[in-house]
Design a protein around this motif. Sequence first.
Motif, PDB file in Angstrom:
ATOM      1  N   VAL A 122      -7.208   0.065   1.650  1.00  0.00           N
ATOM      2  CA  VAL A 122      -7.944   1.320   1.850  1.00  0.00           C
ATOM      3  C   VAL A 122      -7.835   1.799   3.294  1.00  0.00           C
ATOM      4  N   GLY A 123      -7.824   0.854   4.242  1.00  0.00           N
ATOM      5  CA  GLY A 123      -7.799   1.227   5.655  1.00  0.00           C
ATOM      6  C   GLY A 123      -6.450   1.680   6.162  1.00  0.00           C
ATOM      7  N   ASN A 124      -5.391   1.449   5.389  1.00  0.00           N
ATOM      8  CA  ASN A 124      -4.052   1.783   5.865  1.00  0.00           C
ATOM      9  C   ASN A 124      -3.283   2.682   4.895  1.00  0.00           C
ATOM     10  N   SER A 125      -4.003   3.396   4.065  1.00  0.00           N
ATOM     11  CA  SER A 125      -3.348   4.304   3.118  1.00  0.00           C
ATOM     12  C   SER A 125      -4.364   5.336   2.640  1.00  0.00           C
ATOM     13  N   LYS A 126      -3.882   6.245   1.807  1.00  0.00           N
ATOM     14  CA  LYS A 126      -4.765   7.254   1.216  1.00  0.00           C
ATOM     15  C   LYS A 126      -5.106   6.888  -0.233  1.00  0.00           C
ATOM     16  N   ILE A 127      -5.015   5.616  -0.559  1.00  0.00           N
ATOM     17  CA  ILE A 127      -5.348   5.171  -1.913  1.00  0.00           C
ATOM     18  C   ILE A 127      -6.825   5.431  -2.190  1.00  0.00           C
ATOM     19  N   ASP A 128      -7.109   6.082  -3.312  1.00  0.00           N
ATOM     20  CA  ASP A 128      -8.494   6.348  -3.699  1.00  0.00           C
ATOM     21  C   ASP A 128      -9.193   5.022  -4.035  1.00  0.00           C
ATOM     22  N   PRO A 129     -10.258   4.689  -3.338  1.00  0.00           N
ATOM     23  CA  PRO A 129     -10.967   3.429  -3.610  1.00  0.00           C
ATOM     24  C   PRO A 129     -11.426   3.296  -5.065  1.00  0.00           C
ATOM     25  N   LYS A 130     -11.590   4.425  -5.752  1.00  0.00           N
ATOM     26  CA  LYS A 130     -12.015   4.373  -7.150  1.00  0.00           C
ATOM     27  C   LYS A 130     -10.971   3.693  -8.035  1.00  0.00           C
ATOM     28  N   ARG A 131      -9.741   3.630  -7.542  1.00  0.00           N
ATOM     29  CA  ARG A 131      -8.676   2.996  -8.328  1.00  0.00           C
ATOM     30  C   ARG A 131      -8.704   1.471  -8.217  1.00  0.00           C
ATOM     31  N   ILE A 132      -9.503   0.950  -7.301  1.00  0.00           N
ATOM     32  CA  ILE A 132      -9.437  -0.478  -6.968  1.00  0.00           C
ATOM     33  C   ILE A 132     -10.645  -1.231  -7.535  1.00  0.00           C
ATOM     34  N   THR A 133     -10.346  -2.394  -8.114  1.00  0.00           N
ATOM     35  CA  THR A 133     -11.385  -3.339  -8.537  1.00  0.00           C
ATOM     36  C   THR A 133     -11.050  -4.697  -7.940  1.00  0.00           C
ATOM     37  N   ALA A 134     -12.027  -5.314  -7.274  1.00  0.00           N
ATOM     38  CA  ALA A 134     -11.797  -6.618  -6.643  1.00  0.00           C
ATOM     39  C   ALA A 134     -12.708  -7.657  -7.277  1.00  0.00           C
ATOM     40  N   SER A 135     -12.181  -8.857  -7.439  1.00  0.00           N
ATOM     41  CA  SER A 135     -13.001  -9.932  -8.013  1.00  0.00           C
ATOM     42  C   SER A 135     -12.511 -11.291  -7.522  1.00  0.00           C
ATOM     43  N   GLY A 136     -13.431 -12.250  -7.499  1.00  0.00           N
ATOM     44  CA  GLY A 136     -13.084 -13.628  -7.169  1.00  0.00           C
ATOM     45  C   GLY A 136     -13.138 -14.480  -8.421  1.00  0.00           C
ATOM     46  N   ARG A 137     -12.067 -15.206  -8.706  1.00  0.00           N
ATOM     47  CA  ARG A 137     -11.996 -16.045  -9.902  1.00  0.00           C
ATOM     48  C   ARG A 137     -12.239 -17.516  -9.584  1.00  0.00           C
ATOM     49  N   GLY A 138     -12.357 -17.813  -8.283  1.00  0.00           N
ATOM     50  CA  GLY A 138     -12.567 -19.199  -7.902  1.00  0.00           C
ATOM     51  C   GLY A 138     -11.447 -20.090  -8.397  1.00  0.00           C
ATOM     52  N   MET A 139     -11.813 -21.246  -8.930  1.00  0.00           N
ATOM     53  CA  MET A 139     -10.826 -22.226  -9.385  1.00  0.00           C
ATOM     54  C   MET A 139     -10.629 -22.184 -10.903  1.00  0.00           C
ATOM     55  N   ALA A 175       0.828  -1.215   0.000  1.00  0.00           N
ATOM     56  CA  ALA A 175       0.000   0.000   0.000  1.00  0.00           C
ATOM     57  C   ALA A 175       0.858   1.260   0.000  1.00  0.00           C
ATOM     58  N   ASP A 176       1.993   1.224   0.732  1.00  0.00           N
ATOM     59  CA  ASP A 176       2.887   2.389   0.775  1.00  0.00           C
ATOM     60  C   ASP A 176       3.384   2.757  -0.623  1.00  0.00           C
ATOM     61  N   VAL A 177       3.665   1.733  -1.418  1.00  0.00           N
ATOM     62  CA  VAL A 177       4.146   1.982  -2.784  1.00  0.00           C
ATOM     63  C   VAL A 177       3.000   2.475  -3.669  1.00  0.00           C
ATOM     64  N   LEU A 178       1.863   1.826  -3.585  1.00  0.00           N
ATOM     65  CA  LEU A 178       0.740   2.166  -4.456  1.00  0.00           C
ATOM     66  C   LEU A 178       0.166   3.545  -4.145  1.00  0.00           C
ATOM     67  N   GLU A 179       0.271   3.960  -2.889  1.00  0.00           N
ATOM     68  CA  GLU A 179      -0.226   5.286  -2.494  1.00  0.00           C
ATOM     69  C   GLU A 179       0.530   6.384  -3.241  1.00  0.00           C
ATOM     70  N   LYS A 180       1.809   6.149  -3.514  1.00  0.00           N
ATOM     71  CA  LYS A 180       2.640   7.162  -4.175  1.00  0.00           C
ATOM     72  C   LYS A 180       2.455   7.142  -5.698  1.00  0.00           C
ATOM     73  N   ASN A 181       1.965   6.037  -6.223  1.00  0.00           N
ATOM     74  CA  ASN A 181       1.772   5.911  -7.672  1.00  0.00           C
ATOM     75  C   ASN A 181       0.284   6.098  -7.990  1.00  0.00           C
ATOM     76  N   THR A 182      -0.118   7.331  -8.023  1.00  0.00           N
ATOM     77  CA  THR A 182      -1.548   7.660  -8.078  1.00  0.00           C
ATOM     78  C   THR A 182      -2.191   7.392  -9.438  1.00  0.00           C
ATOM     79  N   THR A 183      -1.395   7.149 -10.474  1.00  0.00           N
ATOM     80  CA  THR A 183      -1.982   6.923 -11.802  1.00  0.00           C
ATOM     81  C   THR A 183      -2.138   5.435 -12.113  1.00  0.00           C
ATOM     82  N   ILE A 184      -1.907   4.591 -11.135  1.00  0.00           N
ATOM     83  CA  ILE A 184      -1.993   3.145 -11.350  1.00  0.00           C
ATOM     84  C   ILE A 184      -3.353   2.611 -10.905  1.00  0.00           C
TER      85      ILE A 184
END
Length: 233
Positions: free
Chosen positions: A182-199, A140-149
């Motif tokens: 999200v809880g331990n950084s200032k990363i904008d939640p809009k940058r994040i997409t989460a999904s489950g691929r199962g098996m 998270a520390d790294v991703l917080e600084k790379n705001t265009t990712i």
Amino acid sequence: IKRTVIDSLEAVKQKLATDTISLGKKLRESISDYNFEISKLVSLEKELDKKSALVDSLNKDLDTKQVKLTELTKMINDNKSQVELLKNAIKNALTAFDNSELSVYIKDGKVYVAMEEKLLFKSGSSVLDKKGIDAVKKLADVLEKNTTIEILIEGHTDNIGQPELNWKLSSDRALSIVSVLVGNSKIDPKRITASGRGMYQPIADNTTAEGRKKNRRIDIILVPKLDALYKVM
């Protein structure tokens, strides 16, 4: 004698008249040919002007495309450099963790952070353990600084158990990663997409214990924004 002279003069007169008619006809034909050739020349000049204008237009278009190609090449190279720097920054941030538990690599212009189950969760659980939380915080520390990712988080399981439960487990684990990021950084939640691929997206053979271990993982995929590249293209 006088008659002979007159007849001779008449003959000369007749010949001159005939020659005059012939020459007049030739002159008219020559004038017609001349006018035809002039018409052809004018037409050719117009066609030449059109082709010259087309060549000028093509040259301008070529210059424009060359400028765009140069700009695009520079942007692609800059993007590759940024991706490489991001990969190295993440590797440096995660040096404290066993390489057998995670891998960081570039694929298709994206940075992949693949974390095995044993680094993050207990078997069958979606609750991050202490070591897993620590790894995600460092990331998270790294991703917080790379705001265009853009950040894609994918949960994966092996093929043991019911598919529906595996799918739920993979989704819950992906959301657990999101929660820590999200809880331990200032990363904008809009940058994040989460999904489950199962098996359904294994990277190893599920018929072996080693393969199943590799398939139980979290993939964090880091995608550079390519809006500027698309605009140039």
